[in-house]
Scaffold this motif. Structure first.
Motif, mmCIF file in Angstrom:
data_model
loop_
_atom_site.group_PDB
_atom_site.id
_atom_site.type_symbol
_atom_site.label_atom_id
_atom_site.label_comp_id
_atom_site.label_asym_id
_atom_site.label_seq_id
_atom_site.Cartn_x
_atom_site.Cartn_y
_atom_site.Cartn_z
ATOM 1 N N VAL A 1 59.527 36.691 -33.205
ATOM 2 C CA VAL A 1 59.975 36.534 -31.955
ATOM 3 C C VAL A 1 59.815 34.377 -32.428
ATOM 4 O O VAL A 1 59.345 34.330 -32.172
ATOM 5 C CB VAL A 1 59.642 36.425 -30.902
ATOM 6 N N GLY A 2 61.020 34.371 -32.542
ATOM 7 C CA GLY A 2 61.303 33.215 -32.577
ATOM 8 C C GLY A 2 62.295 31.849 -31.909
ATOM 9 O O GLY A 2 62.867 32.078 -31.325
ATOM 10 N N MET A 3 61.513 31.076 -31.146
ATOM 11 C CA MET A 3 61.575 30.147 -30.003
ATOM 12 C C MET A 3 62.013 28.972 -30.015
ATOM 13 O O MET A 3 61.519 28.015 -31.197
ATOM 14 C CB MET A 3 60.463 30.073 -28.862
ATOM 15 N N ARG A 4 63.577 27.856 -29.644
ATOM 16 C CA ARG A 4 63.482 26.633 -29.586
ATOM 17 C C ARG A 4 63.891 26.107 -28.194
ATOM 18 O O ARG A 4 64.660 26.793 -27.096
ATOM 19 C CB ARG A 4 64.551 26.741 -30.564
ATOM 20 N N ALA A 5 63.268 25.134 -28.125
ATOM 21 C CA ALA A 5 64.037 24.037 -26.725
ATOM 22 C C ALA A 5 63.606 25.138 -25.115
ATOM 23 O O ALA A 5 64.612 24.975 -24.218
ATOM 24 C CB ALA A 5 64.763 23.707 -26.999
ATOM 25 N N GLY A 6 62.608 26.321 -25.285
ATOM 26 C CA GLY A 6 62.526 27.058 -24.080
ATOM 27 C C GLY A 6 63.174 28.226 -24.444
ATOM 28 O O GLY A 6 63.215 29.403 -23.542
ATOM 29 N N ARG A 7 63.802 29.012 -25.164
ATOM 30 C CA ARG A 7 64.574 30.125 -25.629
ATOM 31 C C ARG A 7 64.481 30.609 -26.247
ATOM 32 O O ARG A 7 64.388 29.913 -27.103
ATOM 33 C CB ARG A 7 66.102 29.958 -25.144
#
Length: 269
Positions: free
Chosen positions: A213-219
């Motif tokens: 699961v790749g996350m960026r800036a809370g999403r």
């Protein structure tokens, strides 16, 4: 496909009223290993804390087998889900054996009696993490890497269906990082334990996880198998990094070789 065991629904969560997660939904696949990756402060640990019932969502909810997580009694919850935080704190003066044995508390009744099953679970956890020789040592006298393996041993002794770990390879050298992750893979394969862990090292995640699961800036910006998530476009979007993705000759899975950071126009610096 079977019903997801643990699921986040439209989560908004944060601290002091400020959101860190924004509209995050995640279905944790039962019996699989999921690695959550992303840059610092992207919300990885916040998501894990929500899944562990340590941080109440501002909006949305987390369910276990379709039921809201907060409805489970604490001991019943602890028998099903174990959590190892990023920087756990041990009571002063406690020995390794005593700390690992605390993983068995959820399995004991009101009038706690130590059983053969408790003994076997603790012995196996110590042996599996290579900490049996440290059993009588004060945990405060251990190195950072030794302490981390002891905490993992306590989590293993809990024998839960689901195990959440926030950066379990912290303080470990490369050799011990691989040992710990191989241990989690073995636990997953032998017991079917569902493992969700936050990792910083992308190539280790690709080598050991079934789902990334790749996350960026809370999403969540990408979720799927290592081959689906570890693409040059995803790495650029999630990490701001220009990279080359190739096949690991040992594992046969994708591996990332960084070229350099990307500026705001998407050009390698």
């Amino acid at each position: 496909m079977s019903q997801p065991l643990l699921q986040a629904h439209d989560l908004w969560a944060g601290y002091a009223g400020l959101p860190v997660l924004e509209d995050v939904s995640l279905a944790v696949q039962p019996g699989r290993i999921t690695a959550i990756v992303g840059a610092n402060a992207c919300g990885k640990s916040t998501l894990l804390r929500c899944l562990a019932r340590l941080l109440p969502p501002q909006r949305g909810q987390v369910t276990l087998d379709g039921a809201p997580l907060h409805r489970l009694a604490p001991k019943a919850f602890a028998r099903r889900l174990g959590f190892l935080p990023q920087s756990p704190i041990a009571p002063e003066g406690i020995t390794v054996l005593d700390l690992v044995s605390r993983g068995r508390h959820p399995h004991q009744g009101l009038f706690a009696r130590w059983s053969a099953a408790d003994e076997a679970a603790v012995a196996h956890a110590l042996d599996a993490t290579g900490t049996a020789a440290l059993a009588e040592r004060d945990i405060g006298a251990l190195s950072g890497g030794q302490r981390q393996r002891v905490w993992i041993a306590m989590a293993l002794a809990q024998e839960t269906e689901i195990l959440l770990l926030d950066e379990p390879t912290t303080f470990l050298d490369v050799s011990h990082q691989i040992d710990v992750l191989d241990l989690l893979v073995d636990l997953n394969r032998r017991r079917g334990t569902t493992v969700v862990m936050v990792l910083h090292e992308l190539n280790l995640a690709a080598r050991h996880a079934d789902i990334i699961v790749g996350m960026r800036a809370g999403r969540i910006h990408a979720s799927g198998t290592p081959a689906e998530v570890l693409t040059e476009a995803n790495i650029r979007r999630i990490f701001g990094l220009d990279s080359l993705v190739m096949t690991d000759p040992v594992s046969g899975r994708p591996m990332m070789v960084p070229r350099g950071p990307v500026d705001r126009q998407g050009v390698a610096a």
